[in-house]
Scaffold this active site. Structure first.
Site, PDB file in Angstrom:
ATOM      1  N   HIS A  10      -7.914  -4.085  -0.441  1.00 38.29           N
ATOM      2  CA  HIS A  10      -7.317  -5.333  -0.917  1.00 38.29           C
ATOM      3  C   HIS A  10      -8.154  -5.986  -2.007  1.00 38.29           C
ATOM      4  O   HIS A  10      -7.908  -7.119  -2.382  1.00 38.29           O
ATOM      5  CB  HIS A  10      -7.168  -6.331   0.240  1.00 38.29           C
ATOM      6  CG  HIS A  10      -6.433  -5.775   1.413  1.00 38.29           C
ATOM      7  ND1 HIS A  10      -7.080  -5.256   2.521  1.00 38.29           N
ATOM      8  CD2 HIS A  10      -5.117  -5.632   1.647  1.00 38.29           C
ATOM      9  CE1 HIS A  10      -6.184  -4.825   3.385  1.00 38.29           C
ATOM     10  NE2 HIS A  10      -4.989  -5.025   2.885  1.00 38.29           N
ATOM     11  N   HIS A  17       0.831  -1.215   0.000  1.00 44.24           N
ATOM     12  CA  HIS A  17       0.000   0.000   0.000  1.00 44.24           C
ATOM     13  C   HIS A  17       0.862   1.260   0.000  1.00 44.24           C
ATOM     14  O   HIS A  17       0.387   2.326   0.380  1.00 44.24           O
ATOM     15  CB  HIS A  17      -0.904   0.015   1.230  1.00 44.24           C
ATOM     16  CG  HIS A  17      -1.844  -1.136   1.307  1.00 44.24           C
ATOM     17  ND1 HIS A  17      -2.804  -1.370   0.344  1.00 44.24           N
ATOM     18  CD2 HIS A  17      -1.983  -2.131   2.224  1.00 44.24           C
ATOM     19  CE1 HIS A  17      -3.494  -2.457   0.669  1.00 44.24           C
ATOM     20  NE2 HIS A  17      -3.014  -2.933   1.803  1.00 44.24           N
TER      21      HIS A  17
END
Length: 339
Positions: free
Chosen positions: A226, A64
């Site tokens: 996700h 991320h």
């Protein structure tokens, strides 16, 4: 399903090499902890003569970037602990990082509300407690698409992490006690709401495969960081209509009421263009104007990504004078600087 192209070395080394590259990019303002994938601010509080500073530890799964690893520095986190791609960091690494940054005033944890992170940070806190270190935590739960408001504890953390970490960093720099830093950070978290939209998937480097599939003419409103399912998979429409749908979910949730002031974050999930984000911004500002909500400041860019996922998220932080003070305080790190 077509394999996603990436320029990598051994996929088993992606996290270690990412962390190494990030530390080198900090030009000496961070270091890598021996034996753990933990990025630590330097000089430490002790080395800088700030005896008794409340420590701030952030972290979560890798993949991320620049969250959380890029938010270590002045006015931000004292350390970030990095898990595998989309996986929680280990309790041992969390405990080691806690011991490293503790300066006698305790340590505040800030991380996203995911089951693995909750479990491992709790275990890390228990291990730190064995060393007589006091820990408090703030779990970011800003994604309004993840669960209804009455089940806010089931919501996941997405790009709102940025605002919460920024305010936590300032609070931990200036507050005399862990409890006071926690109070301010918890208030920031409680006043933060986000929602995302995706038009194509990200991938996991080890597999090279997209994490979900969308048709060429489809988008998903509320997609998680996700690739978790959102609230609506639908045909793609004009940008204004997409933003209107997202704002209709965001504004009533806190609620954001006429006369209030917010910080606005438009976060690139990885592969969207700045053109798309700026077009979204003009419509978001129209919606806020119509609702009578003022904008104190705007952040647009990559803050929480999901590899090459295309899409963006919108975050609103409802401000008062105290939160505004800490949001605007100086900060400097590889990924984020202010003042």
């Amino acid at each position: 399903m077509q394999r996603v192209k990436k320029i990598l070395n051994d996929t088993a080394d992606v996290v270690a090499e990412t962390v190494e590259g990030l530390v080198l990019a900090s030009d000496g303002t961070t270091r890598l902890m021996d034996g753990h994938r933990v990025i630590v601010r330097q000089p430490s509080a002790r080395e800088a003569g700030r005896k008794g500073k409340v420590g701030l530890l952030v972290g979560g799964g890798s993949g991320h970037e620049p969250l959380f690893s890029g938010l270590v520095g002045q006015g931000l986190a004292d350390a970030a602990v990095c898990g595998n791609v989309f996986a929680a960091p280990s309790p041992d690494a969390i405990a080691a990082a806690t011991q490293d940054i503790d300066d006698g005033a305790g340590v505040l944890y800030v991380y996203g509300n995911y089951a693995g992170d909750v479990m491992n940070f709790d275990m890390g806190a228990e291990l730190a407690g064995d060393e007589d270190i006091t820990v408090r935590n703030v779990r970011v739960r800003d994604d309004v698409a993840a669960a209804p408001k009455e089940r806010i504890d089931d919501r996941r953390g997405i790009a709102g992490d940025l605002f919460v970490v920024k305010i936590a960093g300032s609070a931990c720099e200036s507050c005399d006690t862990l409890d006071e830093a926690w109070r301010i950070t918890a208030k920031a978290e409680a006043n933060t709401r986000s929602i995302g939209v995706a038009v194509s998937a990200g991938s996991i480097p080890e597999t090279g495969k997209p994490t979900f599939e969308l048709g060429d003419d489809e988008i998903e409103i509320g997609m998680g960081a996700h690739g978790e399912p959102g609230v609506s998979r639908q045909k793609i429409g004009p940008a204004d209509a997409v933003v209107d749908q997202m704002m209709a979910a965001l504004l009533p949730d806190l609620p954001f009421e006429r006369g209030c002031e917010v910080a606005l974050l438009i976060n690139n999930l990885g592969a969207s263009t700045m053109m798309e984000l700026l077009i979204a911004n003009r419509r978001i500002r129209h919606c806020l104007d119509q609702a009578g909500v003022g904008v104190h400041r705007t952040e647009i860019g990559h803050f929480l990504t999901t590899q090459e996922m295309a899409g963006y998220s919108i975050t609103l932080l409802k401000l008062d004078d105290e939160l505004k003070h800490h949001l605007d305080a100086p900060a400097r790190s590889v990924a984020y600087s202010r003042g």
